[in-house]
Design a protein around this motif. Structure first.
Motif, PDB file in Angstrom:
ATOM      1  N   ILE B  89      45.852  76.426  39.607  1.00 51.26           N
ATOM      2  CA  ILE B  89      45.348  74.910  39.030  1.00 51.26           C
ATOM      3  C   ILE B  89      45.939  74.088  40.006  1.00 51.26           C
ATOM      4  CG2 ILE B  89      47.911  75.149  38.005  1.00 51.26           C
ATOM      5  CD1 ILE B  89      44.923  73.773  36.359  1.00 51.26           C
ATOM      6  N   GLU B  90      46.816  74.455  41.113  1.00 49.04           N
ATOM      7  CA  GLU B  90      47.269  73.621  42.240  1.00 49.04           C
ATOM      8  C   GLU B  90      46.179  73.155  43.089  1.00 49.04           C
ATOM      9  OE1 GLU B  90      50.817  75.319  43.602  1.00 49.04           O
ATOM     10  OE2 GLU B  90      51.309  73.609  44.908  1.00 49.04           O
ATOM     11  N   VAL B  91      45.262  74.304  43.364  1.00 43.06           N
ATOM     12  CA  VAL B  91      44.065  73.897  44.174  1.00 43.06           C
ATOM     13  C   VAL B  91      43.122  73.056  43.592  1.00 43.06           C
ATOM     14  CG1 VAL B  91      41.954  74.982  45.187  1.00 43.06           C
ATOM     15  CG2 VAL B  91      44.289  76.194  45.315  1.00 43.06           C
ATOM     16  N   LEU B  92      42.907  73.195  41.965  1.00 45.43           N
ATOM     17  CA  LEU B  92      42.093  72.228  41.226  1.00 45.43           C
ATOM     18  C   LEU B  92      42.770  71.022  41.288  1.00 45.43           C
ATOM     19  CD1 LEU B  92      40.788  74.278  38.190  1.00 45.43           C
ATOM     20  CD2 LEU B  92      39.568  73.611  40.254  1.00 45.43           C
ATOM     21  N   LEU B  93      43.828  70.930  40.857  1.00 41.99           N
ATOM     22  CA  LEU B  93      44.297  69.396  40.812  1.00 41.99           C
ATOM     23  C   LEU B  93      44.839  68.569  42.030  1.00 41.99           C
ATOM     24  CD1 LEU B  93      46.602  70.104  37.833  1.00 41.99           C
ATOM     25  CD2 LEU B  93      44.779  68.752  37.678  1.00 41.99           C
ATOM     26  N   THR B  94      44.694  69.322  43.236  1.00 46.57           N
ATOM     27  CA  THR B  94      44.878  68.569  44.559  1.00 46.57           C
ATOM     28  C   THR B  94      43.765  68.241  45.209  1.00 46.57           C
ATOM     29  OG1 THR B  94      45.277  70.831  45.422  1.00 46.57           O
ATOM     30  CG2 THR B  94      47.238  69.352  44.937  1.00 46.57           C
ATOM     31  N   SER B  95      42.476  68.504  44.431  1.00 46.65           N
ATOM     32  CA  SER B  95      41.059  68.372  45.176  1.00 46.65           C
ATOM     33  C   SER B  95      40.747  66.959  44.375  1.00 46.65           C
ATOM     34  CB  SER B  95      40.090  69.604  45.054  1.00 46.65           C
ATOM     35  OG  SER B  95      39.958  69.732  43.402  1.00 46.65           O
ATOM     36  N   PRO B  96      39.633  66.520  44.905  1.00 47.97           N
ATOM     37  CA  PRO B  96      39.373  65.219  44.325  1.00 47.97           C
ATOM     38  C   PRO B  96      38.564  65.476  42.828  1.00 47.97           C
ATOM     39  CG  PRO B  96      37.912  65.440  46.126  1.00 47.97           C
ATOM     40  CD  PRO B  96      38.992  66.611  46.035  1.00 47.97           C
ATOM     41  N   VAL B  97      39.191  65.987  41.967  1.00 45.94           N
ATOM     42  CA  VAL B  97      38.559  66.422  40.513  1.00 45.94           C
ATOM     43  C   VAL B  97      39.689  65.885  39.651  1.00 45.94           C
ATOM     44  CG1 VAL B  97      38.156  68.241  39.163  1.00 45.94           C
ATOM     45  CG2 VAL B  97      37.794  68.519  41.468  1.00 45.94           C
ATOM     46  N   THR B  98      39.019  65.316  38.656  1.00 43.95           N
ATOM     47  CA  THR B  98      39.907  64.598  37.616  1.00 43.95           C
ATOM     48  C   THR B  98      40.306  65.832  36.527  1.00 43.95           C
ATOM     49  OG1 THR B  98      38.215  64.044  36.088  1.00 43.95           O
ATOM     50  CG2 THR B  98      38.815  62.236  37.741  1.00 43.95           C
TER      51      THR B  98
END
Lengths: 315, 247
Positions: B89-98
């Protein structure tokens, strides 16, 4: 490039990051040091917008985290601690997924994937399922994912932890290479890594910055009074100590375990010549005489165990 | 949109690379086949009421609901809980994805998997058409009902998955939430006096919604209810994911 001002994070009344301010200019590799629980990972997570700060502002590449968190994240390549990956995916699939979510245009994706695969030495495993890879390869897959969109800023949380020495050397070489064209914020426990890779070191303890400077600068700042390490061949300890009493400018002597003596000297004088002639006059064989130098380990240990460390003095 | 599709695609890879998915699909089809057989056996009895087989199949029995109440939590339990457990989830939430794109992508993947579970049951329609004339309208409406009820249930399950990093707890929370939604008509029956509240609860009876769909009645009130409650839970899931950042 990275500007952090008065950053704080409080978890249930406990300040984990406490009023931290620093600036990382473009192209600099900053080593973020600190003992476990010092607040390094929390600070990094706030910079990447994964955690919301209790107070303070974060700006990366001119973008404020509060105003445009998604825009800020476009400029960051982040490798979290423990390198979370999807074990069921193949390396190629994972990198394609990262390229998609990092907004790499479709027409450039193949070239970008080829580039990071080559840079991170993943060619031999690019079709392999991630769950079957060794820790070293997984670390490189995570790094390749962080590089896929050519970010201007790289934030790497302990990228070499748990690797064997050969893998550490390979990753370290890669970090040196990446430092040439990225601004890097690197957290690590391995101090030689900092000396090899980092232009500047920031030591954090109990959520506060206790030192900020180049590795050499910190060493000289922490060295205190000059010291000399001296060893003679087969001379009893009491005789040596007796002879040292005649030296002017000697502030103290410490007998080390291996027959060596550490001499604390007056900074205004140089005791090397008097010690040489002292040995000649007595017919002693001088085995070794070298100026003492504080290691980064000494600096780290002193700053992170000394409760009286004064940030203002060290910064 | 592309990022949502990327998350959807990744989630489908996760579904179809897991043995649990094949176990769920096999169990689902075996039991649906058994129900189809039982429905046909029941309707072949001269004493039984006249009813279209697919009408009875869709929501005419408690089995339909039991499956949904158990299968949906299994489908949704790992959506966000797994990402939190493994740290991805850390990878997802630190990429430009809302957060909204993450929830939408994962929810749509769950909906695709859920729909794929039901697709083979279309074979029952083919079998029935070989032996009798059947009205395709109610059949299609029945499948629409299956998807709409699934939309609502999967929304609840997705929300439950954002609340914990433990799969089992996420599944239990989803099950409890679905049972609560399903039990709304029971509360309505307990209310003696006619009131707006009682009438409102009456409109939330999912069993009667599915009966209507199975008979070929597509009441827009039902459609709006299923979609809006599903979307409400997706909104709550997004807010829940956003709130984790403050911790």
């Amino acid at each position: 490039m990275i500007e952090v001002e008065s950053l704080s994070k409080v978890f249930v009344d406990t300040p984990v990051v406490d009023d931290v301010t620093f600036f990382v200019p473009e192209g600099q590799v900053l080593g973020f040091l600190g003992p476990n629980g010092a607040g390094k990972t929390t600070a990094m997570r706030m910079i990447t917008t994964f955690l919301r700060p209790t107070a303070g502002t974060i700006t990366v590449a001119g973008i404020n985290a509060d105003d445009d968190p998604v825009g800020l994240r476009r400029n960051i390549g982040y490798l979290p601690e423990n390198v979370p990956l999807y074990p069921e995916m193949r390396v190629n699939e994972y990198l394609r997924f990262r390229a998609d979510i990092e907004e790499v245009p479709h027409r450039h994706q193949v070239a970008r994937i080829d580039d990071v695969v080559e840079r991170c030495l993943l060619s031999e495993v690019r079709r392999q399922v991630i769950g079957t890879l060794s820790k070293g390869f997984r670390q490189r897959v995570g790094l390749a994912g962080a590089l896929i969109h050519q970010p201007t800023v790289l934030i790497l949380d302990e990228p070499t932890v748990g690797l064997d020495p050969n893998q550490i050397i390979r990753i370290r070489e890669l970090l040196v290479e990446l430092g040439q064209d990225h601004t890097v914020l690197l957290s690590t426990h391995i101090l030689p890594e900092v000396e090899t890779v980092c232009d500047r070191v920031l030591i954090i303890n109990r959520g506060r910055i206790v030192a900020d400077g180049t590795p050499d600068g910190l060493r000289s700042r922490m060295a205190g009074k000059p010291t000399l390490e001296v060893a003679f061949k087969d001379v009893p300890e009491d005789q040596v100590l007796g002879a040292f009493e005649s030296l002017t400018g000697l502030l103290g002597v410490e007998c080390l375990d291996d027959g060596h003596f550490r001499l604390e000297c007056d900074p205004t004088g140089d005791l090397r010549a008097p010690i040489f002639w002292l040995a000649v006059d007595r017919g002693w064989t001088l085995l070794e005489m070298s100026p003492g130098k504080a290691s980064l380990e000494d600096v780290f240990v002193r700053l992170t165990t000394d409760e009286q460390a004064d940030p203002a003095e060290e910064a | 949109m592309l990022k949502t599709l990327a998350i959807l695609r990744r989630e489908l890879i996760a579904y179809f690379s897991s043995p649990l998915a094949y176990l769920v699909m096999t169990g689902f089809l075996l039991l649906q086949g058994l129900i189809f057989y039982l429905v046909l056996a029941f309707l072949n009895n001269p004493g039984s009421q006249t009813m279209a087989p697919m009408e009875a199949f869709f929501g005419g029995t408690i089995f339909f609901w039991l499956f949904l109440l158990f299968v949906v939590p299994v489908i949704t339990m790992r959506l966000i809980a797994e990402e939190r457990k493994t740290g991805t989830i850390e990878v997802l939430l630190t990429s430009p994805v809302t957060e909204g794109q993450i929830i939408t992508g994962k929810f749509l993947a769950a909906l695709v998997f859920y729909t794929a579970l039901w697709l083979p049951t279309g074979l029952y329609v083919v079998i029935l058409r070989r032996y009798s004339d059947i009205d395709l309208g109610p059949v299609l409406a029945g499948y629409l009902g299956v998807v709409l009820i699934g939309f609502l249930f999967l929304g609840v399950g997705t929300f439950a998955s954002t609340l914990t990093s433990n799969h089992l707890i996420a599944a239990i929370l989803a099950f409890v939430g679905l049972v609560a939604l399903f039990a709304v008509p029971l509360v309505e029956q307990l209310l003696v006096s006619d009131s707006l509240f009682k009438a409102a609860l009456g409109h939330m009876d999912l069993w009667s919604h599915m009966e209507d769909y199975a008979m070929g009645i597509v009441d827009t009130r039902h459609v709006v209810y299923e979609l809006s409650v599903g979307l409400l839970f997706l909104f709550l899931a997004t807010r829940s994911l956003e709130m984790k950042k403050g911790r």
